[in-house]
Design a protein around this motif. Structure first.
Motif, PDB file in Angstrom:
ATOM      1  N   GLY A  77      64.506  29.435  28.870  1.00  0.00           N
ATOM      2  CA  GLY A  77      65.637  29.289  27.972  1.00  0.00           C
ATOM      3  C   GLY A  77      65.250  29.248  26.512  1.00  0.00           C
ATOM      4  O   GLY A  77      64.233  29.797  26.092  1.00  0.00           O
ATOM      5  N   SER A  78      66.074  28.545  25.722  1.00  0.00           N
ATOM      6  CA  SER A  78      65.896  28.500  24.274  1.00  0.00           C
ATOM      7  C   SER A  78      66.085  27.079  23.781  1.00  0.00           C
ATOM      8  O   SER A  78      66.563  26.197  24.501  1.00  0.00           O
ATOM      9  N   VAL A  79      65.705  26.865  22.537  1.00  0.00           N
ATOM     10  CA  VAL A  79      65.918  25.576  21.884  1.00  0.00           C
ATOM     11  C   VAL A  79      66.603  25.828  20.546  1.00  0.00           C
ATOM     12  O   VAL A  79      66.596  26.948  20.022  1.00  0.00           O
ATOM     13  N   THR A  80      67.201  24.794  19.985  1.00  0.00           N
ATOM     14  CA  THR A  80      67.871  24.926  18.696  1.00  0.00           C
ATOM     15  C   THR A  80      66.860  25.280  17.615  1.00  0.00           C
ATOM     16  O   THR A  80      65.784  24.679  17.524  1.00  0.00           O
ATOM     17  N   ASP A  81      67.193  26.257  16.806  1.00  0.00           N
ATOM     18  CA  ASP A  81      66.290  26.725  15.759  1.00  0.00           C
ATOM     19  C   ASP A  81      66.538  25.947  14.470  1.00  0.00           C
ATOM     20  O   ASP A  81      67.527  26.158  13.768  1.00  0.00           O
ATOM     21  N   THR A  82      65.628  25.023  14.173  1.00  0.00           N
ATOM     22  CA  THR A  82      65.726  24.239  12.940  1.00  0.00           C
ATOM     23  C   THR A  82      64.741  24.730  11.880  1.00  0.00           C
ATOM     24  O   THR A  82      64.533  24.058  10.869  1.00  0.00           O
ATOM     25  N   SER A  83      64.134  25.894  12.112  1.00  0.00           N
ATOM     26  CA  SER A  83      63.115  26.392  11.193  1.00  0.00           C
ATOM     27  C   SER A  83      63.674  27.338  10.128  1.00  0.00           C
ATOM     28  O   SER A  83      62.975  27.664   9.169  1.00  0.00           O
ATOM     29  N   SER A  84      64.916  27.765  10.288  1.00  0.00           N
ATOM     30  CA  SER A  84      65.451  28.791   9.395  1.00  0.00           C
ATOM     31  C   SER A  84      65.917  28.239   8.047  1.00  0.00           C
ATOM     32  O   SER A  84      66.046  28.983   7.082  1.00  0.00           O
ATOM     33  N   VAL A  85      66.183  26.938   7.979  1.00  0.00           N
ATOM     34  CA  VAL A  85      66.662  26.318   6.741  1.00  0.00           C
ATOM     35  C   VAL A  85      65.781  25.121   6.408  1.00  0.00           C
ATOM     36  O   VAL A  85      65.552  24.260   7.271  1.00  0.00           O
ATOM     37  N   PRO A  86      65.266  25.027   5.187  1.00  0.00           N
ATOM     38  CA  PRO A  86      64.421  23.889   4.814  1.00  0.00           C
ATOM     39  C   PRO A  86      65.125  22.556   5.034  1.00  0.00           C
ATOM     40  O   PRO A  86      66.303  22.393   4.722  1.00  0.00           O
ATOM     41  N   GLY A  87      64.379  21.608   5.582  1.00  0.00           N
ATOM     42  CA  GLY A  87      64.896  20.265   5.784  1.00  0.00           C
ATOM     43  C   GLY A  87      65.608  20.029   7.087  1.00  0.00           C
ATOM     44  O   GLY A  87      65.802  18.879   7.496  1.00  0.00           O
ATOM     45  N   ALA A  88      65.996  21.088   7.793  1.00  0.00           N
ATOM     46  CA  ALA A  88      66.734  20.903   9.046  1.00  0.00           C
ATOM     47  C   ALA A  88      65.877  20.219  10.097  1.00  0.00           C
ATOM     48  O   ALA A  88      66.346  19.340  10.831  1.00  0.00           O
ATOM     49  N   ASP A  89      64.620  20.619  10.178  1.00  0.00           N
ATOM     50  CA  ASP A  89      63.734  20.030  11.191  1.00  0.00           C
ATOM     51  C   ASP A  89      63.445  18.556  10.900  1.00  0.00           C
ATOM     52  O   ASP A  89      63.340  17.742  11.820  1.00  0.00           O
ATOM     53  N   VAL A 148      74.768  11.485   8.563  1.00  0.00           N
ATOM     54  CA  VAL A 148      74.124  12.084   9.732  1.00  0.00           C
ATOM     55  C   VAL A 148      74.396  13.581   9.707  1.00  0.00           C
ATOM     56  O   VAL A 148      75.516  14.012   9.401  1.00  0.00           O
ATOM     57  N   VAL A 149      73.376  14.369  10.030  1.00  0.00           N
ATOM     58  CA  VAL A 149      73.528  15.824  10.128  1.00  0.00           C
ATOM     59  C   VAL A 149      73.176  16.250  11.545  1.00  0.00           C
ATOM     60  O   VAL A 149      72.118  15.881  12.074  1.00  0.00           O
ATOM     61  N   LEU A 150      74.072  17.008  12.164  1.00  0.00           N
ATOM     62  CA  LEU A 150      73.810  17.608  13.474  1.00  0.00           C
ATOM     63  C   LEU A 150      73.661  19.105  13.275  1.00  0.00           C
ATOM     64  O   LEU A 150      74.562  19.764  12.759  1.00  0.00           O
ATOM     65  N   TRP A 151      72.526  19.653  13.723  1.00  0.00           N
ATOM     66  CA  TRP A 151      72.239  21.079  13.540  1.00  0.00           C
ATOM     67  C   TRP A 151      72.516  21.833  14.839  1.00  0.00           C
ATOM     68  O   TRP A 151      71.908  21.557  15.867  1.00  0.00           O
ATOM     69  N   THR A 152      73.473  22.783  14.797  1.00  0.00           N
ATOM     70  CA  THR A 152      73.803  23.586  15.986  1.00  0.00           C
ATOM     71  C   THR A 152      73.719  25.074  15.696  1.00  0.00           C
ATOM     72  O   THR A 152      74.182  25.885  16.489  1.00  0.00           O
ATOM     73  N   SER A 153      73.147  25.434  14.557  1.00  0.00           N
ATOM     74  CA  SER A 153      73.175  26.820  14.093  1.00  0.00           C
ATOM     75  C   SER A 153      71.939  27.590  14.551  1.00  0.00           C
ATOM     76  O   SER A 153      70.854  27.423  14.001  1.00  0.00           O
ATOM     77  N   GLY A 154      72.107  28.449  15.558  1.00  0.00           N
ATOM     78  CA  GLY A 154      71.040  29.346  15.988  1.00  0.00           C
ATOM     79  C   GLY A 154      70.091  28.744  16.998  1.00  0.00           C
ATOM     80  O   GLY A 154      69.937  27.527  17.096  1.00  0.00           O
ATOM     81  N   VAL A 155      69.457  29.617  17.758  1.00  0.00           N
ATOM     82  CA  VAL A 155      68.468  29.206  18.753  1.00  0.00           C
ATOM     83  C   VAL A 155      67.233  30.083  18.615  1.00  0.00           C
ATOM     84  O   VAL A 155      67.265  31.155  18.014  1.00  0.00           O
ATOM     85  N   ARG A 156      66.134  29.608  19.179  1.00  0.00           N
ATOM     86  CA  ARG A 156      64.910  30.402  19.226  1.00  0.00           C
ATOM     87  C   ARG A 156      64.299  30.288  20.613  1.00  0.00           C
ATOM     88  O   ARG A 156      64.536  29.307  21.341  1.00  0.00           O
ATOM     89  N   VAL A 157      63.516  31.283  20.966  1.00  0.00           N
ATOM     90  CA  VAL A 157      62.870  31.321  22.276  1.00  0.00           C
ATOM     91  C   VAL A 157      61.381  31.066  22.083  1.00  0.00           C
ATOM     92  O   VAL A 157      60.704  31.845  21.397  1.00  0.00           O
ATOM     93  N   PRO A 158      60.838  29.990  22.646  1.00  0.00           N
ATOM     94  CA  PRO A 158      59.398  29.727  22.507  1.00  0.00           C
ATOM     95  C   PRO A 158      58.571  30.858  23.121  1.00  0.00           C
ATOM     96  O   PRO A 158      58.885  31.346  24.202  1.00  0.00           O
TER      97      PRO A 158
END
Length: 377
Positions: free
Chosen positions: A103-115, A220-230
């Motif tokens: 599967g995939s996981v939420t992609d927090t790498s596309s925007v600075p600070g999301a991770d 609080v910030v919840l990030w749901t934008s985009g996914v990535r595949v390891p």
């Protein structure tokens, strides 16, 4: 002994594993192993409920697959040349046929600070704990897709004292017809969810900054934008998003002893590449299982065929919207709202586990899926 290894026991992996059990239960020349992070089945369709503080039923994989070897651990590497899977405790699981369903996981790498500063639904329990200690404050849900919509509605309903902001580039419900979209917006408004449009530039410890410079304060910030595949098997040919490219039968184009299903697969059909949903994922798992058994019987696997059927979206526990679709995902005129949609969505969310159980007992060549679409072997 033919060793079949299924990586991942989410909706797609469980579809493959349970159907393999049903198809091979009278054979003594097949051994099935499932590798998963834990023995518990995660209901990803309900993670927005977990995030808002609701408790779900305990579903344990061994209860459904008692005769399958379950290896609990994180997959760290897949050596497709040696036909071996490495797990985080240094165990090595060898295979003859592999079903790649990680599967995939939420992609927090596309925007600075999301991770660093945002929660994701992959760790919904942590978010629930944080929200439980808040009587007031602002929760910004980043991502206006359907995952963000469900999460924002659930949090607003369960925590009415919080200010919930749904932030994203697209209009919520953008792929729906006028009636369904209007109901979605009306319900978000009734729940007190503020919809804000904009491109997110950075997530700060106490705010979200848009590309144009506007800043939205956030406790609080919840990030749901985009996914990535390891990428755990670099030898497998992948597309620009990391999804493994498959042939029409769902086998890796570079290693045909590896079936790739669900979010990890780049499956091209007549209307384009499948997008990662439970609706399309479960049929890919079943198709892989059927194809593996065909190969064990000396037959060639058949091409995968699929069409979308619906888009069901929960809007808290007391409202929902269901947009019925054409096979390519485009909206039809028909939609459900209100109590009928709540019943429909709940039926969809509750259906996978009983479906897995039926698969282990009563294999079929094709099915009408509660998640939509007609899977044809």
């Amino acid at each position: 002994m033919h060793r079949i290894v299924v990586l991942g026991a989410g909706y797609t992996g469980m579809s493959a594993a349970s159907h393999l059990v049903g198809r091979t239960r009278r054979r003594d020349d097949v051994r099935i192993t499932v590798v998963n992070a834990s023995a518990r089945f995660t209901e990803r369709l309900r993670l927005h409920q977990v995030a808002s503080g609701q408790e779900l039923a305990e579903l344990n994989i061994p209860d459904l697959l008692p005769d399958v070897d379950l290896v609990c651990g994180w997959v760290t590497a897949v050596d497709v040349d040696a036909r071996a899977v490495r797990v985080d405790d240094e165990r090595v699981v060898e295979y003859d046929t592999l079903v790649y369903a990680l599967g995939s996981v939420t992609d927090t790498s596309s925007v600075p600070g999301a991770d660093e500063h945002a929660y994701t639904l992959d760790h919904a329990e942590s978010l629930a704990h944080r929200l439980s200690g808040m009587d007031s404050g602002t929760v910004v849900v980043c991502g206006s897709g359907l995952t963000g919509v469900e999460a924002a509605a659930e949090i607003a309903e369960q925590h009415p004292g919080l200010d919930v902001v749904l932030l994203g580039r697209e209009e919520p419900g953008a792929g729906m017809g006028p009636k369904a979209k209007a109901h979605l917006h009306d319900t978000l408004g009734r729940l007190g969810v503020r919809v804000h449009s904009g491109d997110i530039g950075k997530v700060l410890p106490d705010a979200v900054r848009l590309v144009g410079g506007e800043t939205i304060a956030a406790d609080v910030v919840l990030w749901t934008s985009g996914v990535r595949v390891p990428r755990l098997a670099r030898e497998l040919e992948a597309d620009e998003r990391g999804r493994i490219v498959t042939d029409p039968a769902l086998r890796s184009v570079s290693h045909p002893d590896v079936y790739v299903v669900g979010d990890a697969a780049a499956v091209r059909l007549g209307f384009g590449v499948l997008h990662g949903t439970c609706q399309s994922g479960m049929p890919t798992g079943v198709h892989a299982a059927v194809s593996i058994v065909r190969e064990l019987n000396g037959k060639a696997p058949k091409p995968f065929r699929f069409g979308y059927y619906h888009t069901p979206v929960s809007l808290g526990r007391h409202d929902a919207v269901v947009q019925f679709t054409k096979p390519d995902g485009a909206p039809r005129r028909l939609s459900l709202t209100g109590r009928r949609a709540v019943w429909y969505k709940e039926t969809v969310s509750s259906s996978p586990w009983p479906t897995f159980r039926r698969m282990t007992r009563m294999p079929r060549s094709g099915a009408i899926w509660p998640h939509g679409g007609r899977y044809t072997r």
